[in-house]
Write an enzyme that holds these catalytic residues in place. Structure first.
Site, PDB file in Angstrom:
ATOM      1  N   SER A 141       0.691  -1.173   0.225  1.00  0.00           N
ATOM      2  CA  SER A 141      -0.016   0.090  -0.018  1.00  0.00           C
ATOM      3  C   SER A 141       0.791   1.205  -0.080  1.00  0.00           C
ATOM      4  O   SER A 141       2.087   1.308   0.341  1.00  0.00           O
ATOM      5  CB  SER A 141      -1.034   0.068   1.256  1.00  0.00           C
ATOM      6  N   TYR A 154      -2.555  -0.621  10.108  1.00  0.00           N
ATOM      7  CA  TYR A 154      -2.476  -0.967   8.797  1.00  0.00           C
ATOM      8  C   TYR A 154      -1.346  -0.633   7.995  1.00  0.00           C
ATOM      9  O   TYR A 154      -0.679  -1.540   7.442  1.00  0.00           O
ATOM     10  CB  TYR A 154      -3.708  -0.173   8.190  1.00  0.00           C
TER      11      TYR A 154
END
Length: 257
Positions: A141, A154
């Protein structure tokens, strides 16, 4: 170009969002796709749709955080024939700073997003080595390399995915195993719609537009665009590429910093 004929691909989390797009794209390119999914019923539904469109696919229910389950399943798939591609896509999100991230939240993110990738690597790489090589694609990501507000756990997990990618690429390059990762920016998946409905009831359209504009290109990505990049990186045309992170982010990393 970009044919996956006669290739067998494992796609974790392959029944929704980005994983669904990858499963469909790979099947359209000729691969036999094995969807590894916690929601087996959903995986079977997706498999039926792909078969109806002429694709070759099998659906499997598995918890990627359970190493014994993963090893047993991948061994059974390998007994049917060589595995050529592993896409580590399964993952979950979490919103929160370090002080608002409970231990249970942290453990869940780590168990699925980090240990789940490790488990699939651990179970698949020996088969790749025995068969003369393979391709690994991990889903990282932009949060792995750029600070994102309220994404502590995350971001931690995706940073781990990025560095695992580099380590595996280095360790197995002489075994003809390539390993890369993709770092998407915001992608319009069901998670986004659910997040907006839960946190901004009645303001979904306004907030969707605001989130879209955080990408310099002015919109979110479509899952199929991530699928197209995944197809290239797992194809023979990308055989000279390993140990690389590919942002696909509408300019988010380079044009916002």
């Amino acid at each position: 170009m970009f044919s996956l004929n006669n290739k067998t691909a494992l796609v974790t989390g392959g029944a929704s969002g980005i994983g669904l797009a990858i499963s469909k794209t790979f099947a359209e390119a000729g691969a036999t796709v094995h969807i590894l999914e916690i929601n087996e019923e959903l995986a079977q539904q997706v498999a039926n749709d792909i078969r109806s469109a002429g694709g070759k696919v099998e659906a499997h229910g598995v918890d990627v955080s359970n190493q014994a389950q993963v090893i047993e399943l991948i061994k059974s798939i390998a007994e049917q024939g060589p595995i050529h591609i592993l896409v580590n896509n399964a993952g979950v999100a979490h919103v929160g700073k370090v002080e608002t991230t409970e231990e249970a939240d942290f453990d869940r993110i780590f168990r699925i997003n980090v240990k789940g990738v490790y488990n699939c690597l651990y179970a698949t790489i020996p088969h790749f080595k025995a068969n003369g090589g393979g391709v690994i694609l991990n889903m990282a990501s932009v949060a792995a390399t750029v600070g994102i507000p309220d994404r502590f756990a995350y971001s931690m997990s995706k940073g781990a995915v990025l560095t695992m990618t580099l380590s595996v690429a280095k360790d197995y390059v002489k075994d003809n195993i390539r390993c890369n990762c993709i770092s998407p920016g915001r992608v319009h998946t069901p998670f986004v719609d659910g997040f907006l409905a839960k946190n901004y009831p009645g303001q979904e359209a306004e907030m969707f537009e605001k989130l879209s504009k955080t990408q310099p290109i002015g919109r979110m990505a479509q899952p199929k665009e991530i699928g197209a990049l995944a197809l290239y990186l797992c194809s023979d045309e990308a055989s000279f590429i390993t140990g690389t992170d590919y942002p696909i982010d509408g300019g988010f990393i380079r044009l916002n910093t």
